[in-house]
Design an enzyme around this catalytic site. Structure first.
Site, mmCIF file in Angstrom:
data_model
loop_
_atom_site.group_PDB
_atom_site.id
_atom_site.type_symbol
_atom_site.label_atom_id
_atom_site.label_comp_id
_atom_site.label_asym_id
_atom_site.label_seq_id
_atom_site.Cartn_x
_atom_site.Cartn_y
_atom_site.Cartn_z
ATOM 1 N N HIS A 235 -27.080 19.270 167.091
ATOM 2 C CA HIS A 235 -28.170 18.779 166.244
ATOM 3 C C HIS A 235 -28.054 19.542 164.931
ATOM 4 O O HIS A 235 -27.641 20.702 164.921
ATOM 5 C CB HIS A 235 -29.517 19.030 166.913
ATOM 6 N N HIS B 111 -35.166 18.632 159.462
ATOM 7 C CA HIS B 111 -34.181 17.882 160.248
ATOM 8 C C HIS B 111 -34.702 16.473 160.538
ATOM 9 O O HIS B 111 -35.892 16.206 160.454
ATOM 10 C CB HIS B 111 -33.854 18.622 161.550
ATOM 11 N N CYS C 109 -28.607 12.877 162.558
ATOM 12 C CA CYS C 109 -29.077 14.127 161.963
ATOM 13 C C CYS C 109 -27.987 14.849 161.168
ATOM 14 O O CYS C 109 -28.282 15.495 160.164
ATOM 15 C CB CYS C 109 -29.652 15.044 163.039
#
Length: 156
Positions: free
Chosen positions: A23, A35, A108
């Protein structure tokens, strides 16, 4: 798990190491990262392939959720990054905004690299394509299921 390597500076790319995927976010200072993530968990697995996500500002430890994380400005040698202040300002301006989401073209990692370099990249997508076929299909499915499960748990 703790931070691996040097402490982040505002504008740095932060890589959170999940079980089978990473991530990504932008460090904005004072222990926070911006994010692209789900808001309340995906309503179905299909939304991970063509839905939307929200830009959030959360504490590093909350986003890490027990996983290790590190600074990974991996394209700095090839692409000059934007000035740190510009990266942070752009990231903070997007907080709260709903954005298109796609595992393959708007995830992401694309989000974070777009903010730092002006172009979205995702090595994990490129690597999945490289190892396509049955193994790639299994990996992509596992990635989606893991992301779905972890995101739901993180936001509960």
């Amino acid at each position: 798990m703790p931070l691996e390597g040097p402490s982040p500076k505002p504008g740095d790319l932060i890589e959170f190491n999940r079980t089978i995927y990473q991530h990504w976010g932008i460090y904005v200072g004072d222990g926070y990262v911006v994010h692209l993530t789900d808001q309340e968990g995906w309503s179905s697995l299909s939304s991970a392939f063509g839905g939307s996500a929200i830009v959030r500002k959360d504490h590093l430890e909350r986003v890490a959720d027990g996983c290790s994380y590190k600074v990974n400005n991996k394209y700095d040698e090839k692409i000059p990054p934007y000035p740190r202040e510009k990266v942070v300002r752009a990231a903070l301006e997007l907080v709260g905004r709903t954005m298109p989401y796609s595992v393959t073209s708007a995830n992401c990692e694309h989000f974070a690299t777009e903010l730092r370099y002006g172009k979205g990249f995702s090595d994990q997508v490129d690597n999945a394509v490289l190892y396509s076929g049955v193994a790639g299909g299994v990996l992509a499915t596992a990635l989606v299921i893991t992301a779905f499960t972890r995101s739901r748990r993180q936001n509960q």
